[in-house]
Structures are given as structure tokens and as C-alpha cells.
Design a protein around this motif. Structure first.
Motif, PDB file in Angstrom:
ATOM      1  N   GLU A 158      18.255  71.498 -27.204  1.00 43.16           N
ATOM      2  CA  GLU A 158      17.605  72.297 -26.316  1.00 43.16           C
ATOM      3  C   GLU A 158      18.427  73.130 -25.300  1.00 43.16           C
ATOM      4  O   GLU A 158      19.417  72.658 -24.647  1.00 43.16           O
ATOM      5  CB  GLU A 158      16.790  71.228 -25.251  1.00 43.16           C
ATOM      6  CG  GLU A 158      15.790  71.942 -24.275  1.00 43.16           C
ATOM      7  CD  GLU A 158      15.254  71.012 -23.387  1.00 43.16           C
ATOM      8  OE1 GLU A 158      13.902  70.864 -23.086  1.00 43.16           O
ATOM      9  OE2 GLU A 158      16.003  70.302 -22.478  1.00 43.16           O
ATOM     10  N   VAL A 159      18.007  74.406 -24.962  1.00 47.00           N
ATOM     11  CA  VAL A 159      18.850  75.153 -23.970  1.00 47.00           C
ATOM     12  C   VAL A 159      18.183  74.869 -22.798  1.00 47.00           C
ATOM     13  O   VAL A 159      17.248  74.717 -22.552  1.00 47.00           O
ATOM     14  CB  VAL A 159      18.490  76.734 -24.548  1.00 47.00           C
ATOM     15  CG1 VAL A 159      19.227  77.450 -23.269  1.00 47.00           C
ATOM     16  CG2 VAL A 159      19.152  76.919 -25.757  1.00 47.00           C
ATOM     17  N   TRP A 160      19.298  74.456 -21.705  1.00 44.50           N
ATOM     18  CA  TRP A 160      18.926  74.070 -20.557  1.00 44.50           C
ATOM     19  C   TRP A 160      18.178  75.020 -19.651  1.00 44.50           C
ATOM     20  O   TRP A 160      18.244  76.215 -19.959  1.00 44.50           O
ATOM     21  CB  TRP A 160      20.448  73.972 -19.534  1.00 44.50           C
ATOM     22  CG  TRP A 160      19.871  73.357 -18.188  1.00 44.50           C
ATOM     23  CD1 TRP A 160      19.486  72.183 -17.732  1.00 44.50           C
ATOM     24  CD2 TRP A 160      19.546  74.319 -17.166  1.00 44.50           C
ATOM     25  NE1 TRP A 160      19.181  71.967 -16.312  1.00 44.50           N
ATOM     26  CE2 TRP A 160      19.273  73.331 -16.131  1.00 44.50           C
ATOM     27  CE3 TRP A 160      19.868  75.516 -16.939  1.00 44.50           C
ATOM     28  CZ2 TRP A 160      19.142  74.007 -14.700  1.00 44.50           C
ATOM     29  CZ3 TRP A 160      19.526  76.061 -15.664  1.00 44.50           C
ATOM     30  CH2 TRP A 160      19.007  75.381 -14.720  1.00 44.50           C
ATOM     31  N   GLN A 161      17.280  74.773 -19.144  1.00 45.90           N
ATOM     32  CA  GLN A 161      16.269  75.785 -18.407  1.00 45.90           C
ATOM     33  C   GLN A 161      15.910  75.135 -17.071  1.00 45.90           C
ATOM     34  O   GLN A 161      15.806  74.062 -16.739  1.00 45.90           O
ATOM     35  CB  GLN A 161      14.953  76.074 -18.964  1.00 45.90           C
ATOM     36  CG  GLN A 161      14.117  74.677 -19.308  1.00 45.90           C
ATOM     37  CD  GLN A 161      12.879  75.208 -20.204  1.00 45.90           C
ATOM     38  OE1 GLN A 161      12.035  75.926 -19.652  1.00 45.90           O
ATOM     39  NE2 GLN A 161      12.666  74.465 -21.127  1.00 45.90           N
ATOM     40  N   PRO A 162      15.680  75.816 -15.977  1.00 37.04           N
ATOM     41  CA  PRO A 162      15.231  75.208 -14.350  1.00 37.04           C
ATOM     42  C   PRO A 162      14.085  74.616 -14.388  1.00 37.04           C
ATOM     43  O   PRO A 162      13.279  74.847 -15.322  1.00 37.04           O
ATOM     44  CB  PRO A 162      15.489  76.827 -13.569  1.00 37.04           C
ATOM     45  CG  PRO A 162      16.282  77.679 -14.507  1.00 37.04           C
ATOM     46  CD  PRO A 162      16.260  77.417 -15.837  1.00 37.04           C
ATOM     47  N   LYS A 163      13.995  73.711 -13.625  1.00 36.11           N
ATOM     48  CA  LYS A 163      12.640  73.076 -13.273  1.00 36.11           C
ATOM     49  C   LYS A 163      12.401  72.849 -11.859  1.00 36.11           C
ATOM     50  O   LYS A 163      13.359  72.689 -11.067  1.00 36.11           O
ATOM     51  CB  LYS A 163      12.835  71.780 -13.977  1.00 36.11           C
ATOM     52  CG  LYS A 163      13.187  71.376 -15.319  1.00 36.11           C
ATOM     53  CD  LYS A 163      13.991  70.033 -15.784  1.00 36.11           C
ATOM     54  CE  LYS A 163      14.663  70.313 -17.029  1.00 36.11           C
ATOM     55  NZ  LYS A 163      15.975  70.567 -16.863  1.00 36.11           N
ATOM     56  N   ALA A 164      11.130  72.635 -11.610  1.00 36.05           N
ATOM     57  CA  ALA A 164      10.980  72.655 -10.109  1.00 36.05           C
ATOM     58  C   ALA A 164       9.474  71.643  -9.970  1.00 36.05           C
ATOM     59  O   ALA A 164       8.830  71.624 -11.015  1.00 36.05           O
ATOM     60  CB  ALA A 164      10.641  73.910  -9.425  1.00 36.05           C
TER      61      ALA A 164
END
Length: 450
Positions: free
Chosen positions: A208-214
Motif C-alpha cells: 500500500e502506498v501511504w496516504q493521509p487520513k483524517a
């Protein structure tokens, strides 16, 4: 494409809220601090570990797939540093780590190996802007909820009781976090993971390519904070939003008994599932099983829930029982197919073994199966011996009756030392969900605190 755009807009709304609110807070004027206050602790933890590896494990036959050590010595220096200047705190928890291990593969002993590493477990600053607002930024860990087995509504930290042992600690993520409060009963947290942590080698979803989360989390508590109810809404930048709820409440007429739950509902799943395909070979069509993200773009909603009862005795003993439902988990047939795939020595399967092992170990599932029971007990002053603490817990897979148990004794030796003895073991079929690749693990440790 339309569904993806909608998910991105949901994430963007949360992300913008974090950033814009943070900018507003940053415009406040902070008075110059009167002086710096330095505080902290220092611990040296040394652990001897013996693994009784299961040579017939489908996951790790003859220790060829994972090459785990059968004997391991670990020494870790754990400083905890805090610098305070009026309403600002700087916190750092660096770790210096040394390991020495003995590895046997296919009954052949390898050369002993040693390694050193250093990293930051946490490093962040926290600014108390006012009585109702605080802001923190940096590498930090943030948890909530009453379930001990796992925290379903927290999709940023994937921590389960299966992982915990003498050495384990939750490593921080790069978070920007705002905490709002309205009186003593209501609070809201707005939090975003804004940057990858390349030093953290643990992988929840393989490849998995890292991605922002909120996320946004609001909580109301009563009974002086002993009882509470909270709701969570969050999203990943490239889709897969989720909502969650959690609560804990004491039951009337039963002092010490409380009921709790932690639940999340996520649209789609990044988890890897085994899938058989027909491929052309020189010997004709044959089946090859690989792992695919079958529900990554699905409209299906997956529920992850932990619920249970906890009883606090007057003497400090705590017992609890939990039920876990993991809708995205493997069925019994899927799990058997997955373990058979990584255990196979068929040339067609060996060609994709590396990818399959990596995706099976980083499946994107908090627990591999769908239904579990969990019990734990905490006993201070065990056997009426002062400063001797006993803890035990068991996960039980309802689908295949496999189990994983852990028990520890901790004794406070003098003012600064703690001696610990612990053991973990699994039962059930060799391809059981909780069997793993070791029959048992024994730990002996000493921690010195300054």
C-alpha cells in the motif's frame, strides 16, 4: 470515478478543517515563558526470548518463509523526556535497540546475527491554547475506547491484544491534533495523519502506498467521566471513509460491572484475499492462487465490532470478556486457501511465493477471521504477595477453535527494578487462525528505571 471523487471530497473536508482550525489557533499570541522545566525518566529493558517454532506450520514450513530466531536477546534503552515552558510541552521518546538472535532454517543453524537500531517512538509538541483548546503536532500515539482486544473506531492505529508482549509498545504516527472541550462533559478531537513515518517498518496493508487520513471524534461523558459515549467519522485521502461509535457504562444494581462496545463501519476494504486463477503453462492450464484486493472499490459496508463486560473488584482484580465481529475477515475456506498457498512448494506457487507471503502477513485485517471471543484477568498482589502482578488473556477463534494465550508475572524489585516472566502459546489445528508459526514463546526480562 464518481465514487472516488466523492470520497476524496469527504477526506478533503476533514483535512481542510484540521489545517484551517490549526492556522486560526496559531494566530493567538503566546506570552514569553518564565522558564523551562525539564523532566523525564530513563529505562533499560533487557529481554531473553525463546521460541518453540512449529516446523510443520503451513505459514512457515521449516522456518523457510519467515526465518524467525529460536532464541533472541534484546536490550532497549527507553528515555522519556519532557520539557515544559508555561503552556507548551515538548515530549520525546527515543529508543535505542540491540538484538542478538540464533536462527535455524530447515534444521540447519545459521550464523548468529546481531543488529542495532535507533528511532523515535514519539516526538511531539503540545500547546495548551486555552482551557478549552489544545494543539499538538508530531510523532504521537492517540488511543480511546474501553475494548481491550482492539479499537475498531480508530482506523489510524491498528493495535490488537495479539501483538502485546513485554517488548511491545505503540509507535507514534505523524499527527496534527486539535482537542476542543466544552465544560467537563463534552469534547471533540480533530486529527489527521499528515506524513508517513518511513522508520516504522510494520505494514498493515502490504504494497500500500501511504496516504493521509483524517477523523473527527466527539465524546460526551457523565458520572465524573466513568461513563461515556463517542462518535467518529473519518476518511482516507483516496476513499474508504468510515464511521464509528463507542461507549462504556456502569450497570445499575451491580457495582463494579460495566458494559462497553467499540464499533466501526467502513465502505469497502483494502484487505488482500486469496483468489485462484487458471494460467497457461507448458503442461497445459493450471491453477495458481494469488492475493487480490477484492473489495477495494466495493460499495459493501464492512463492520468491525468489539463488545463486552468488565468487572472491577474492590481489591483491584479486573476480569473482562469480549466478543469480536470482523465482517471483512477471512471465512474458514478462505483462510485454509491462504495458508495452503503460502505452504505449497508447487513450482507455479513458488513463482509468486514472495508476493503471497508478504500480502498474507500484511493482509489489511486487524484479525484474520470473522468471529472471536476474548477474556482477560488482572490481579495485583497475586497470591497475597505485595508488588507481584499477574495478567493473563486469551483470544479464541470461533470458526476453527484455535486460540492464542498470554500470561505474565511482574515483580517490583526494590525501588527501581521490575522482573518479568511471561509465556505465550497457541492451540488448535495447524492451519488455525491463531496458531501462527510458534507453538510457544517464553520471556524473561528485567527493567531498570531511573
Amino acid at each position: 470515478m464518481h465514487r472516488l471523487d466523492v470520497r476524496q471530497r469527504r477526506f478533503s473536508t476533514l483535512h481542510v478543517l484540521v489545517i484551517t482550525t490549526g492556522i486560526s489557533a496559531a494566530t493567538s499570541v503566546v506570552a514569553a515563558p518564565d522558564g523551562l522545566v525539564f523532566g523525564g525518566t530513563l529505562s533499560l529493558l533487557t529481554v531473553a526470548e525463546h521460541l518453540d517454532l512449529d516446523k510443520g506450520s503451513p505459514l512457515n514450513p521449516s522456518n523457510e518463509n519467515i526465518q524467525a530466531p529460536h532464541d533472541l536477546l534484546t536490550s532497549e534503552l527507553r528515555p522519556n523526556i519532557k520539557i515544559t515552558a508555561k503552556n507548551v510541552q515538548l515530549i520525546a521518546r527515543p529508543r535505542v535497540h540491540y538484538t542478538y538472535g540464533l536462527v535455524q532454517v530447515d534444521q540447519h543453524e545459521r550464523d548468529a546475527s546481531s543488529a542495532t537500531a535507533s528511532y523515535l517512538s514519539e516526538a511531539f509538541g503540545q500547546w495548551t491554547v486555552s482551557e478549552s483548546l489544545s494543539f499538538s503536532y508530531g510523532l504521537q500515539s492517540y488511543q480511546w475506547g474501553s475494548a481491550e482486544s482492539l479499537s475498531p473506531s480508530n482506523r489510524i492505529f491498528h493495535e490488537t491484544a495479539v501483538q502485546r508482549n513485554i517488548l511491545y509498545e505503540v509507535r507514534g504516527h505523524n499527527l496534527a491534533r486539535l482537542n476542543f472541550s466544552a465544560g467537563k462533559s463534552f469534547s471533540t478531537v480533530v486529527m489527521a495523519e499528515v506524513k508517513d513515518n518511513p522508520e516504522d517498518k510494520t505494514t498493515f496493508v502490504a504494497d500500500e502506498v501511504w496516504q493521509p487520513k483524517a477523523l473527527i471524534k466527539s465524546e460526551y461523558n457523565w458520572n465524573e467521566g466513568a461513563d461515556y459515549f463517542g462518535m467518529v467519522a473519518g476518511a482516507y485521502q483516496h476513499g474508504l471513509p468510515w464511521v464509528g461509535e463507542y461507549f462504556s457504562s456502569g450497570l445499575p444494581f451491580f457495582d463494579g460491572l460495566s458494559v462497553f462496545a467499540d464499533i466501526s463501519h467502513q465502505w469497502g476494504s483494502d484487505a488482500w484475499y486469496p483468489e485462484a486463477n487458471t494460467v497457461a503453462t507448458r503442461l497445459g492450464p493450471q491453477q495458481q492462487t494469488t492475493f487480490v484486493q477484492a473489495f477495494q472499490n466495493s460499495r459493501k459496508t464492512f463492520t468491525l465490532a468489539a463488545a463486552g463486560l468488565k468487572y472491577d473488584f474492590i481489591n483491584g482484580v479486573i476480569i473482562r470478556g469480549e466478543y469480536i465481529f470482523n465482517e471483512a475477515g477471512y471465512t474458514r475456506q478462505q483462510f485454509q486457501a491462504a495458508t495452503a498457498t503460502v505452504a505449497s512448494r508447487n513450482p507455479l506457487q513458488l513463482a509468486v511465493l514472495g508476493d503471497n507471503v508478504r500480502r498474507f502477513l500484511g493482509s489489511g485485517l486487524d484479525l484474520p477471521g470473522q468471529r472471536y471471543g476474548y477474556v482477560s484477568v488482572h490481579v495485583p498482589d497475586f497470591l497475597t504477595i505485595r508488588d507481584l502482578m499477574f495478567d493473563a488473556r486469551t483470544f479464541y477463534a470461533l470458526a476453527d477453535h484455535s486460540s492464542l494465550s498470554y500470561a505474565s508475572l511482574d515483580y517490583k524489585a526494590g525501588d527501581h527494578g521490575t522482573v518479568s516472566l511471561a509465556s505465550a502459546g497457541s492451540t488448535g489445528p495447524k492451519d488455525g487462525e491463531l496458531r501462527g508459526y510458534a507453538k510457544s514463546v517464553e520471556y524473561l526480562s528485567y527493567r531498570h528505571d531511573w
